[in-house]
Motif scaffolding. Sequence first.
Motif, PDB file in Angstrom:
ATOM      1  N   ALA A  16     -12.999 -17.124 -13.337  1.00 18.49           N
ATOM      2  CA  ALA A  16     -12.499 -17.880 -12.192  1.00 18.49           C
ATOM      3  C   ALA A  16     -11.601 -17.018 -11.312  1.00 18.49           C
ATOM      4  N   ASP A  17     -10.767 -16.194 -11.926  1.00 20.78           N
ATOM      5  CA  ASP A  17      -9.860 -15.344 -11.157  1.00 20.78           C
ATOM      6  C   ASP A  17     -10.570 -14.145 -10.550  1.00 20.78           C
ATOM      7  N   ALA A  18     -11.701 -13.778 -11.106  1.00 19.51           N
ATOM      8  CA  ALA A  18     -12.394 -12.571 -10.658  1.00 19.51           C
ATOM      9  C   ALA A  18     -12.845 -12.664  -9.206  1.00 19.51           C
ATOM     10  N   VAL A  19     -13.000 -13.875  -8.682  1.00 20.09           N
ATOM     11  CA  VAL A  19     -13.414 -14.014  -7.290  1.00 20.09           C
ATOM     12  C   VAL A  19     -12.243 -13.780  -6.333  1.00 20.09           C
ATOM     13  N   LEU A  20     -11.032 -13.875  -6.840  1.00 22.01           N
ATOM     14  CA  LEU A  20      -9.859 -13.608  -6.013  1.00 22.01           C
ATOM     15  C   LEU A  20      -9.582 -12.119  -5.961  1.00 22.01           C
ATOM     16  N   PRO A  21      -9.106 -11.638  -4.827  1.00 20.44           N
ATOM     17  CA  PRO A  21      -8.670 -10.234  -4.816  1.00 20.44           C
ATOM     18  C   PRO A  21      -7.465 -10.078  -5.748  1.00 20.44           C
ATOM     19  N   ILE A  22      -7.364  -8.932  -6.352  1.00 17.94           N
ATOM     20  CA  ILE A  22      -6.225  -8.682  -7.242  1.00 17.94           C
ATOM     21  C   ILE A  22      -4.934  -8.599  -6.428  1.00 17.94           C
ATOM     22  N   LEU A  23      -5.047  -8.074  -5.206  1.00 19.50           N
ATOM     23  CA  LEU A  23      -3.884  -7.859  -4.354  1.00 19.50           C
ATOM     24  C   LEU A  23      -4.225  -8.205  -2.915  1.00 19.50           C
ATOM     25  N   ASP A  24      -3.316  -8.928  -2.264  1.00 20.45           N
ATOM     26  CA  ASP A  24      -3.435  -9.206  -0.838  1.00 20.45           C
ATOM     27  C   ASP A  24      -2.484  -8.248  -0.117  1.00 20.45           C
ATOM     28  N   PRO A  25      -3.007  -7.134   0.402  1.00 21.78           N
ATOM     29  CA  PRO A  25      -2.146  -6.131   1.032  1.00 21.78           C
ATOM     30  C   PRO A  25      -1.310  -6.681   2.188  1.00 21.78           C
ATOM     31  N   SER A  26      -1.812  -7.693   2.866  1.00 25.43           N
ATOM     32  CA  SER A  26      -1.053  -8.228   4.004  1.00 25.43           C
ATOM     33  C   SER A  26       0.273  -8.845   3.555  1.00 25.43           C
ATOM     34  N   ALA A  27       0.323  -9.394   2.347  1.00 21.91           N
ATOM     35  CA  ALA A  27       1.581  -9.948   1.836  1.00 21.91           C
ATOM     36  C   ALA A  27       2.609  -8.840   1.638  1.00 21.91           C
ATOM     37  N   ILE A  28       2.182  -7.706   1.097  1.00 21.96           N
ATOM     38  CA  ILE A  28       3.085  -6.564   0.905  1.00 21.96           C
ATOM     39  C   ILE A  28       3.511  -6.009   2.260  1.00 21.96           C
ATOM     40  N   ASP A  29       2.552  -5.846   3.159  1.00 14.87           N
ATOM     41  CA  ASP A  29       2.865  -5.322   4.493  1.00 14.87           C
ATOM     42  C   ASP A  29       3.900  -6.194   5.196  1.00 14.87           C
ATOM     43  N   GLU A  30       3.700  -7.497   5.131  1.00 13.65           N
ATOM     44  CA  GLU A  30       4.628  -8.424   5.775  1.00 13.65           C
ATOM     45  C   GLU A  30       6.015  -8.336   5.144  1.00 13.65           C
ATOM     46  N   PHE A  31       6.049  -8.269   3.821  1.00 19.01           N
ATOM     47  CA  PHE A  31       7.328  -8.168   3.119  1.00 19.01           C
ATOM     48  C   PHE A  31       8.060  -6.888   3.512  1.00 19.01           C
ATOM     49  N   VAL A  32       7.365  -5.762   3.507  1.00 19.37           N
ATOM     50  CA  VAL A  32       7.981  -4.483   3.866  1.00 19.37           C
ATOM     51  C   VAL A  32       8.468  -4.514   5.315  1.00 19.37           C
ATOM     52  N   GLU A  33       7.679  -5.100   6.188  1.00 16.44           N
ATOM     53  CA  GLU A  33       8.069  -5.194   7.596  1.00 16.44           C
ATOM     54  C   GLU A  33       9.346  -6.033   7.762  1.00 16.44           C
ATOM     55  N   GLU A  34       9.466  -7.094   6.985  1.00 14.58           N
ATOM     56  CA  GLU A  34      10.627  -7.978   7.089  1.00 14.58           C
ATOM     57  C   GLU A  34      11.902  -7.366   6.537  1.00 14.58           C
ATOM     58  N   VAL A  35      11.807  -6.660   5.408  1.00  9.67           N
ATOM     59  CA  VAL A  35      13.037  -6.191   4.749  1.00  9.67           C
ATOM     60  C   VAL A  35      13.251  -4.680   4.843  1.00  9.67           C
ATOM     61  N   GLY A  36      12.236  -3.938   5.248  1.00  9.26           N
ATOM     62  CA  GLY A  36      12.350  -2.481   5.317  1.00  9.26           C
ATOM     63  C   GLY A  36      11.908  -1.827   4.030  1.00  9.26           C
ATOM     64  N   ASN A  37      11.645  -0.525   4.127  1.00  8.79           N
ATOM     65  CA  ASN A  37      11.098   0.232   2.994  1.00  8.79           C
ATOM     66  C   ASN A  37      12.023   0.277   1.788  1.00  8.79           C
ATOM     67  N   ASP A  38      13.295   0.585   2.022  1.00  7.45           N
ATOM     68  CA  ASP A  38      14.227   0.727   0.900  1.00  7.45           C
ATOM     69  C   ASP A  38      14.422  -0.580   0.149  1.00  7.45           C
ATOM     70  N   ALA A  39      14.676  -1.663   0.895  1.00  5.78           N
ATOM     71  CA  ALA A  39      14.874  -2.967   0.257  1.00  5.78           C
ATOM     72  C   ALA A  39      13.591  -3.424  -0.438  1.00  5.78           C
ATOM     73  N   ALA A  40      12.454  -3.162   0.183  1.00 10.46           N
ATOM     74  CA  ALA A  40      11.181  -3.537  -0.427  1.00 10.46           C
ATOM     75  C   ALA A  40      10.980  -2.788  -1.738  1.00 10.46           C
ATOM     76  N   ALA A  41      11.269  -1.496  -1.745  1.00  8.37           N
ATOM     77  CA  ALA A  41      11.103  -0.698  -2.968  1.00  8.37           C
ATOM     78  C   ALA A  41      12.003  -1.234  -4.079  1.00  8.37           C
ATOM     79  N   ARG A  42      13.258  -1.550  -3.752  1.00  8.67           N
ATOM     80  CA  ARG A  42      14.187  -2.090  -4.762  1.00  8.67           C
ATOM     81  C   ARG A  42      13.706  -3.453  -5.275  1.00  8.67           C
ATOM     82  N   THR A  43      13.301  -4.302  -4.351  1.00  5.83           N
ATOM     83  CA  THR A  43      12.868  -5.651  -4.728  1.00  5.83           C
ATOM     84  C   THR A  43      11.600  -5.614  -5.569  1.00  5.83           C
TER      85      THR A  43
END
Length: 143
Positions: A16-43
């Motif tokens: 059932a899970d195999a049809v889902l992507p393992i990772l949604d890159p847009s979620a990471i991109d959005e998070f990094v854009e919102e908090v910045g690289n350093d805060a994203a890396a720590r979080t």
Amino acid sequence: MTDAPAADLAPAEPTADAVLPILDPSAIDEFVEEVGNDAAARTLATYLSEAERRLASLRALAADQREAIHVEAHTLKGSSGLFGLLRLSTAACRLERAAATMTADAYRSMRNDLEAIHLESRSALLTYLKQMRGVVALEGANG
């Protein structure tokens, strides 16, 4: 006929899970854009550490510790979903929902699935972060 609850008689959904992507890159991109690289890396390093801790907690829990299983799975579901780890979030959601009625065998199976999906998710997340421009590898999260 058996007296097992209907949820325990339903066929497992290993694909059932195999049809889902393992990772949604847009979620990471959005998070990094919102908090910045350093805060994203720590979080994200904190998230990876906490996910490992929650999985260890689940390994230590017996199937009859239903509320604790529910809490650990619920937290893992939310944090994984926040960072776009779709399969991991879905697997944690399945465990969260089943916690109240699952058998010990079902718990072991779901926990094993969750751990396998976590390893794949962790690897995909780390690979993606290494590919992102400006984001350095997370300390202590290599692997």
